[in-house]
Design a protein around this motif. Structure first.
Motif, PDB file in Angstrom:
ATOM      1  N   LEU A  54     -41.032 -39.874 -54.213  1.00 30.61           N
ATOM      2  CA  LEU A  54     -42.262 -39.267 -54.731  1.00 30.61           C
ATOM      3  C   LEU A  54     -42.509 -37.891 -54.124  1.00 30.61           C
ATOM      4  O   LEU A  54     -42.974 -36.977 -54.814  1.00 30.61           O
ATOM      5  CB  LEU A  54     -43.457 -40.193 -54.489  1.00 30.61           C
ATOM      6  N   MET A  55     -42.181 -37.719 -52.842  1.00 37.13           N
ATOM      7  CA  MET A  55     -42.333 -36.413 -52.213  1.00 37.13           C
ATOM      8  C   MET A  55     -41.407 -35.388 -52.871  1.00 37.13           C
ATOM      9  O   MET A  55     -41.832 -34.265 -53.179  1.00 37.13           O
ATOM     10  CB  MET A  55     -42.041 -36.490 -50.720  1.00 37.13           C
ATOM     11  N   ILE A  56     -40.166 -35.780 -53.109  1.00 33.97           N
ATOM     12  CA  ILE A  56     -39.213 -34.876 -53.762  1.00 33.97           C
ATOM     13  C   ILE A  56     -39.690 -34.519 -55.169  1.00 33.97           C
ATOM     14  O   ILE A  56     -39.648 -33.346 -55.575  1.00 33.97           O
ATOM     15  CB  ILE A  56     -37.797 -35.488 -53.779  1.00 33.97           C
ATOM     16  N   LEU A  95     -41.988 -30.741 -58.956  1.00 31.46           N
ATOM     17  CA  LEU A  95     -43.017 -30.404 -59.931  1.00 31.46           C
ATOM     18  C   LEU A  95     -43.815 -29.187 -59.470  1.00 31.46           C
ATOM     19  O   LEU A  95     -44.164 -28.326 -60.285  1.00 31.46           O
ATOM     20  CB  LEU A  95     -43.945 -31.603 -60.157  1.00 31.46           C
ATOM     21  N   GLY A  96     -44.050 -29.099 -58.169  1.00 31.49           N
ATOM     22  CA  GLY A  96     -44.736 -27.923 -57.628  1.00 31.49           C
ATOM     23  C   GLY A  96     -43.972 -26.640 -57.893  1.00 31.49           C
ATOM     24  O   GLY A  96     -44.574 -25.594 -58.149  1.00 31.49           O
ATOM     25  N   CYS A  97     -42.647 -26.713 -57.859  1.00 33.10           N
ATOM     26  CA  CYS A  97     -41.818 -25.538 -58.186  1.00 33.10           C
ATOM     27  C   CYS A  97     -42.020 -25.129 -59.636  1.00 33.10           C
ATOM     28  O   CYS A  97     -42.185 -23.946 -59.948  1.00 33.10           O
ATOM     29  CB  CYS A  97     -40.341 -25.830 -57.929  1.00 33.10           C
ATOM     30  N   PHE A  98     -42.008 -26.115 -60.535  1.00 33.91           N
ATOM     31  CA  PHE A  98     -42.195 -25.826 -61.961  1.00 33.91           C
ATOM     32  C   PHE A  98     -43.591 -25.302 -62.262  1.00 33.91           C
ATOM     33  O   PHE A  98     -43.773 -24.515 -63.184  1.00 33.91           O
ATOM     34  CB  PHE A  98     -41.916 -27.067 -62.808  1.00 33.91           C
ATOM     35  N   ILE A 142     -49.805 -22.258 -49.899  1.00 31.88           N
ATOM     36  CA  ILE A 142     -50.827 -23.195 -49.416  1.00 31.88           C
ATOM     37  C   ILE A 142     -50.742 -24.519 -50.176  1.00 31.88           C
ATOM     38  O   ILE A 142     -50.857 -25.600 -49.575  1.00 31.88           O
ATOM     39  CB  ILE A 142     -52.249 -22.594 -49.558  1.00 31.88           C
ATOM     40  N   GLU A 143     -50.527 -24.462 -51.472  1.00 34.79           N
ATOM     41  CA  GLU A 143     -50.415 -25.698 -52.258  1.00 34.79           C
ATOM     42  C   GLU A 143     -49.189 -26.511 -51.824  1.00 34.79           C
ATOM     43  O   GLU A 143     -49.255 -27.743 -51.705  1.00 34.79           O
ATOM     44  CB  GLU A 143     -50.357 -25.367 -53.758  1.00 34.79           C
ATOM     45  N   PHE A 144     -48.071 -25.824 -51.581  1.00 32.91           N
ATOM     46  CA  PHE A 144     -46.881 -26.522 -51.082  1.00 32.91           C
ATOM     47  C   PHE A 144     -47.140 -27.140 -49.708  1.00 32.91           C
ATOM     48  O   PHE A 144     -46.723 -28.262 -49.436  1.00 32.91           O
ATOM     49  CB  PHE A 144     -45.669 -25.583 -50.999  1.00 32.91           C
ATOM     50  N   ILE A 145     -47.829 -26.407 -48.860  1.00 28.19           N
ATOM     51  CA  ILE A 145     -48.150 -26.931 -47.528  1.00 28.19           C
ATOM     52  C   ILE A 145     -48.995 -28.198 -47.644  1.00 28.19           C
ATOM     53  O   ILE A 145     -48.746 -29.175 -46.940  1.00 28.19           O
ATOM     54  CB  ILE A 145     -48.860 -25.852 -46.665  1.00 28.19           C
ATOM     55  N   LEU A 192     -54.542 -30.780 -57.087  1.00 31.38           N
ATOM     56  CA  LEU A 192     -53.578 -29.686 -57.195  1.00 31.38           C
ATOM     57  C   LEU A 192     -52.887 -29.627 -58.555  1.00 31.38           C
ATOM     58  O   LEU A 192     -52.721 -28.548 -59.123  1.00 31.38           O
ATOM     59  CB  LEU A 192     -52.507 -29.803 -56.101  1.00 31.38           C
ATOM     60  N   TYR A 193     -52.458 -30.769 -59.059  1.00 27.70           N
ATOM     61  CA  TYR A 193     -51.600 -30.787 -60.246  1.00 27.70           C
ATOM     62  C   TYR A 193     -52.373 -30.742 -61.561  1.00 27.70           C
ATOM     63  O   TYR A 193     -51.961 -30.052 -62.488  1.00 27.70           O
ATOM     64  CB  TYR A 193     -50.687 -32.023 -60.232  1.00 27.70           C
ATOM     65  N   ILE A 194     -53.460 -31.471 -61.656  1.00 22.99           N
ATOM     66  CA  ILE A 194     -54.185 -31.570 -62.918  1.00 22.99           C
ATOM     67  C   ILE A 194     -54.633 -30.198 -63.442  1.00 22.99           C
ATOM     68  O   ILE A 194     -54.368 -29.870 -64.602  1.00 22.99           O
ATOM     69  CB  ILE A 194     -55.391 -32.553 -62.831  1.00 22.99           C
TER      70      ILE A 194
END
Length: 122
Positions: free
Chosen positions: A33-35, A40-43, A49-52, A112-114
């Motif tokens: 799930l972390m990967i 998804l964060g890359c896309f 800060i969001e990655f952190i 973050l994602y929504i």
């Protein structure tokens, strides 16, 4: 064990991490799930800060899972055939810490994602 060298200490720590990854289903799920979250964060073009935030909340879940596993092993070692109520309670509390950290991670993920996904869809 107290008089270990720094290298021996690191080796023991790495052995512990390898053991948990090999033997514990839930840690594998958390790592996958972390990967996925980082991919998804890359896309979604996450900021630093969001990655952190994703890394820290994921690490919190993985760390609590490792500690939970350690507590379970010690309790299992100390308990006879009959399970003592305090042994069960200790294991339940440790599992609760994992659940709580996972819930916090989900809340952070939603925050973050929504908005990023909604932005893309609109």
């Amino acid at each position: 064990m107290k008089n270990q060298s720094l290298l021996e200490s690191f080796t023991c720590a790495i052995d512990g991490i390898k053991h948990v990854i090999k033997k514990e289903r839930n840690i594998k799920i958390h790592l996958i799930l972390m990967i996925l979250a980082l991919t998804l964060g890359c896309f979604l073009a996450f900021s630093t800060i969001e990655f952190i935030l994703v890394i820290l909340t994921s690490a919190l879940v993985i760390i609590t899972e490792i500690i939970n596993t350690a507590i379970e092993r010690v309790v299992d070692l100390a308990v006879d055939q009959k399970i003592h109520p305090l042994a069960k309670l200790s294991k339940d509390i440790a599992a609760g810490a994992v659940l709580f950290s996972a819930m916090v991670s989900v809340v952070v993920a939603v925050l973050l994602y929504i908005p990023k996904v909604v932005n893309i869809l609109l």
